[in-house]
Design a protein around this motif. Structure first.
Motif, PDB file in Angstrom:
ATOM      1  N   LEU A   1       0.851  -1.197   0.000  1.00  8.50           N
ATOM      2  CA  LEU A   1       0.000   0.000   0.000  1.00  8.50           C
ATOM      3  C   LEU A   1       0.887   1.248   0.000  1.00  8.50           C
ATOM      4  O   LEU A   1       0.698   2.150  -0.786  1.00  8.50           O
ATOM      5  N   PHE A   2       1.866   1.282   0.914  1.00 11.37           N
ATOM      6  CA  PHE A   2       2.855   2.361   0.980  1.00 11.37           C
ATOM      7  C   PHE A   2       4.207   1.749   1.298  1.00 11.37           C
ATOM      8  O   PHE A   2       4.309   0.949   2.234  1.00 11.37           O
ATOM      9  N   ASP A   3       5.231   2.164   0.573  1.00 11.58           N
ATOM     10  CA  ASP A   3       6.564   1.691   0.906  1.00 11.58           C
ATOM     11  C   ASP A   3       7.295   2.745   1.739  1.00 11.58           C
ATOM     12  O   ASP A   3       6.760   3.821   2.006  1.00 11.58           O
ATOM     13  N   SER A   4       8.507   2.434   2.119  1.00 13.42           N
ATOM     14  CA  SER A   4       9.266   3.331   2.996  1.00 13.42           C
ATOM     15  C   SER A   4       9.516   4.694   2.348  1.00 13.42           C
ATOM     16  O   SER A   4       9.573   5.703   3.037  1.00 13.42           O
ATOM     17  N   LYS A   5       9.628   4.741   1.029  1.00 13.01           N
ATOM     18  CA  LYS A   5       9.863   6.019   0.335  1.00 13.01           C
ATOM     19  C   LYS A   5       8.644   6.934   0.430  1.00 13.01           C
ATOM     20  O   LYS A   5       8.770   8.156   0.388  1.00 13.01           O
ATOM     21  N   GLU A   6       7.452   6.350   0.539  1.00 15.56           N
ATOM     22  CA  GLU A   6       6.235   7.158   0.676  1.00 15.56           C
ATOM     23  C   GLU A   6       5.971   7.525   2.132  1.00 15.56           C
ATOM     24  O   GLU A   6       5.370   8.562   2.412  1.00 15.56           O
ATOM     25  N   ILE A   7       6.408   6.689   3.049  1.00 19.81           N
ATOM     26  CA  ILE A   7       6.208   6.933   4.478  1.00 19.81           C
ATOM     27  C   ILE A   7       7.200   7.977   5.003  1.00 19.81           C
ATOM     28  O   ILE A   7       6.841   8.854   5.777  1.00 19.81           O
ATOM     29  N   SER A   8       8.432   7.898   4.555  1.00 16.91           N
ATOM     30  CA  SER A   8       9.512   8.741   5.068  1.00 16.91           C
ATOM     31  C   SER A   8       9.226  10.248   5.047  1.00 16.91           C
ATOM     32  O   SER A   8       9.523  10.932   6.019  1.00 16.91           O
TER      33      SER A   8
END
Length: 121
Positions: A97-104
């Motif tokens: 759904l969201f990877d670390s690049k979108e969460i960061s």
């Protein structure tokens, strides 16, 4: 069928790592390696806004440490995911759904909630 969201933290589940993570979050929060944990939790507990959102959602929420998730979903180990990561599961299908690049880049729990609402609608 109710969808399940898996929130996978960028840390391990053993007691030593949990202790070091909490200490790191307090002493040097800007260098802490789990952006997701920083968004959803304070130093000692879940943030009120996050808890309210989670409890009032139509989704089932599952929170796991990286090593627990990879043990449970060993078929995904070779995918080279960056952690933290959020998966959405419906039936037997599990997707990012969201990877670390979108969460960061998210700066607050409110931004995470808005991001999730947009993605889940």
């Amino acid at each position: 069928m109710k969808k399940t969201l898996y929130f996978v933290y960028n840390t391990k589940s053993d007691i030593w790592n949990k202790y070091l993570d909490n200490l790191h979050k307090i002493i040097s929060p800007t260098t802490y390696s789990c952006d997701l944990c920083s968004l959803t939790h304070g130093n000692f507990s879940e943030k009120k806004e996050w808890k309210s959102f989670r409890e009032n959602s139509n989704y089932k929420f599952v929170f796991m440490y990286k090593d627990e998730f990879l043990r449970m979903y060993s078929c995904l180990e070779d995918k080279n995911f960056g952690f933290p990561i959020i998966f959405q599961k419906q039936g037997e299908k599990i997707d990012v759904l969201f990877d670390s690049k979108e969460i960061s880049p998210l700066n607050s729990v409110e931004e995470l909630i808005e991001f999730l609402k947009k993605k889940m609608s």
